[in-house]
Enzyme design. Structure first.
Site, PDB file in Angstrom:
ATOM      1  N   LYS A 126       0.837  -1.202   0.000  1.00 21.73           N
ATOM      2  CA  LYS A 126       0.000   0.000   0.000  1.00 21.73           C
ATOM      3  C   LYS A 126       0.874   1.255   0.000  1.00 21.73           C
ATOM      4  O   LYS A 126       1.888   1.317   0.699  1.00 21.73           O
ATOM      5  CB  LYS A 126      -0.919  -0.029   1.222  1.00 21.73           C
ATOM      6  CG  LYS A 126      -1.942   1.112   1.298  1.00 21.73           C
ATOM      7  CD  LYS A 126      -2.814   0.924   2.533  1.00 21.73           C
ATOM      8  CE  LYS A 126      -3.827   2.041   2.719  1.00 21.73           C
ATOM      9  NZ  LYS A 126      -4.648   1.843   3.941  1.00 21.73           N
ATOM     10  N   SER A 138      -9.445   2.107   3.447  1.00 19.91           N
ATOM     11  CA  SER A 138      -8.594   2.866   2.542  1.00 19.91           C
ATOM     12  C   SER A 138      -7.685   1.974   1.691  1.00 19.91           C
ATOM     13  O   SER A 138      -7.129   2.427   0.687  1.00 19.91           O
ATOM     14  CB  SER A 138      -7.726   3.846   3.344  1.00 19.91           C
ATOM     15  OG  SER A 138      -6.858   3.170   4.241  1.00 19.91           O
ATOM     16  N   SER A 154      -9.913  -0.454   7.450  1.00 16.08           N
ATOM     17  CA  SER A 154      -9.277  -0.297   6.145  1.00 16.08           C
ATOM     18  C   SER A 154      -8.522  -1.511   5.629  1.00 16.08           C
ATOM     19  O   SER A 154      -8.053  -1.500   4.498  1.00 16.08           O
ATOM     20  CB  SER A 154      -8.337   0.915   6.168  1.00 16.08           C
ATOM     21  OG  SER A 154      -9.086   2.107   6.176  1.00 16.08           O
TER      22      SER A 154
END
Length: 525
Positions: free
Chosen positions: A103, A184, A208
């Site tokens: 990420k 997210s 997330s």
């Protein structure tokens, strides 16, 4: 519901040569890749090329998922070096030569920026690995690239559209392209669902990891806080932030966790963390004799209820005793959590930004806010930054109101929440639907979701939370959450693995333009 928690891509993909004999990577597990490499049927370079070719064909073309924000220009070189090690008789472990995505709020020492999706960090080329990335490299993983995300890990605004960032655009759900991939860690979720890598790393503050995993038909694991280092990760909250693995199976997630988890001198929360093998304890018999508490949240649709009831039947068939649990009223938890997140965001982000290279001109939260205002057409075309602005006004980590809020939120979520339910029902774990099915991506009104959510209590308490696929509800994936007390990571993984092996509920995406309503209602396939 809040889930807080394309630089150089075209140029990189132009250099990718299509292999003469295509290496299959779609829905292939880490164990399968490792077995093929061990047998000499393929190598890390071929596997890495196959993933790169798949990303080129599907992430910026075809379905256009926009899940990968940057590719590592040195990925093939890393793969070649690991192949050379294998030929020399050195294999580091089960991740040796396996491509993994990271990420883009997690630093890697490769020639890519760590942007958190914001143009304010487009020059954040730190040249350093987050400790969790260093652990993955040591285990032999190939760092394939970085995944798109909800900008600033979805903390900028309460009206955000999950999965959108100014750098990467909007991530699309591979099961229905008009639907959210959730945030997210949206890019990590969509990328792994689409087999753009063997697995990926996400981060979670509240939801997330587990939301994008559930909504993209994946296994996602938010570990006990402190199991994985948070250093060199763009922060929201030191009280709740944690990285976590996202994969297509519990075993693959456990393999990734085993490589990432460990002590880090720069993150005091990891001081007692030991390196261990989370795969060794996985067993199909792990449900036998277990007492599991069942939470039935309000707001479930009939398709979700059917999937949940089918999952409960699998747990019973595996030998578990199920006990209905009524969650206690925890008045004030949401407000206390929000104050904690806003206060820690200001303090922790300011600390992080001070360590970035001189080329990064936004050195404080106030400067990020000013940057967004100055670049509003690109940074704020759909939603504003009212959460940032509220965080900028908080009183700091010594503020009595903040300290009281953290004590209250921790008590309500832990001792009076999860622990109280476990004790009252005399159960080992809790299960409930992770979320409902994916909602439509909406740039006008932002996230429009009012269904069940299992993330808040384990996120605030810092307890382990695993989501495992339950199948499809009206053509869209839904997940089963397994939640335990602090430190019960192995127990949660074991139960999730036993459920998964019996249910076999994961269904690969079909990249439909919209939800295929009616698909998945006939039972788990």
């Amino acid at each position: 519901m809040r889930c807080y928690g394309w630089i150089g891509l075209a140029a990189t993909t132009l250099a990718i040569a299509t292999p003469a004999t295509a290496q299959r990577v779609e829905e292939v597990s880490i164990d399968q890749l490792q077995a093929q490499m061990r047998a000499g049927a393929t190598d890390s370079v071929a596997v890495t090329r196959a993933y790169l070719a798949r990303i080129a064909a599907m992430d910026r073309a075809g379905p256009t998922l926009r899940s990968v924000i940057a590719l590592n220009p040195d990925a093939l070189q890393q793969a070649a070096a690991l192949d050379a090690e294998r030929r020399a008789g050195r294999v580091r472990g089960p991740l040796h030569g396996v491509p993994i995505l990271i990420k883009d709020n997690i630093e890697t020492g490769d020639r890519v920026a760590t942007t958190a999706g914001s143009l304010a960090l487009r020059d954040n080329f730190t040249g350093r690995d987050a400790p969790l990335v260093a652990y993955l490299r040591r285990a032999g993983a190939v760092i394939l690239g970085k995944t798109n995300l909800s900008e600033w890990a979805n903390i900028r605004s309460t009206r955000s559209m999950s999965g959108w960032s100014a750098v990467g655009g909007l991530v699309r759900n591979p099961y229905a392209l008009d639907r959210t991939a959730c945030g997210s860690s949206s890019g990590s979720g969509a990328a792994v669902a689409a087999s753009f890598a063997a697995a990926a790393v996400g981060t979670e503050t509240d939801g997330s990891v587990v939301c994008p995993s559930s909504i993209n038909g994946l296994v996602g694991f938010k570990p006990t806080l402190g199991l994985i280092s948070r250093s060199r990760v763009v922060p929201i909250s030191h009280s709740q932030d944690t990285p976590g693995p996202m994969a297509r199976s519990v075993r693959d997630a456990a393999l990734l966790l085993s490589a990432m988890a460990g002590p880090d001198a720069t993150d005091p929360a990891t001081a007692r963390t030991e390196v261990r093998d989370y795969v060794a304890g996985l067993s199909t018999d792990a449900l036998k004799g277990r007492r599991i508490g069942v939470i039935r949240p309000q707001g479930m649709t009939q398709p979700l209820t059917r999937r949940f009831d089918a999952a409960l039947a699998v747990l019973r068939a595996g030998g578990a005793t199920l006990v209905e649990v009524t969650p206690p009223k925890l008045d004030g938890l949401g407000e206390a959590e929000l104050l904690v997140l806003q206060t820690e965001l200001k303090a922790d982000l300011n600390t992080y930004l001070a360590t970035t290279p001189a080329a990064v001109k936004t050195r404080t939260l106030d400067q990020v806010i000013a940057f967004n205002r100055a670049n509003a057409p690109r940074e704020m075309p759909f939603f504003e930054q009212e959460t940032f602005e509220a965080a900028a006004k908080t009183g700091g980590l010594k503020d009595p109101a903040y300290r009281a809020a953290r004590a209250k939120s921790l008590r309500l979520a832990g001792a009076e929440g999860i622990d109280a339910m476990l004790k009252a029902a005399k159960v080992d774990l809790l299960v409930e639907p992770t979320y409902g099915a994916a909602w439509l991506s909406d740039p006008v009104y932002g996230d429009q979701y009012g269904g069940p959510s299992a993330s808040e209590l384990p996120a605030v308490a810092g307890y382990p939370h695993l989501t495992v696929p339950m199948g499809l509800a009206q053509g869209l994936p839904v997940g089963l959450s397994l939640i335990g007390t602090g430190g019960a990571d192995q127990q949660v993984l074991n139960a999730g693995y036993a459920y998964e092996q019996r249910a076999q509920a994961r269904i690969a995406p079909r990249y439909a333009e919209r939800a295929e309503v009616g698909v998945g209602l006939e039972g788990v396939r």
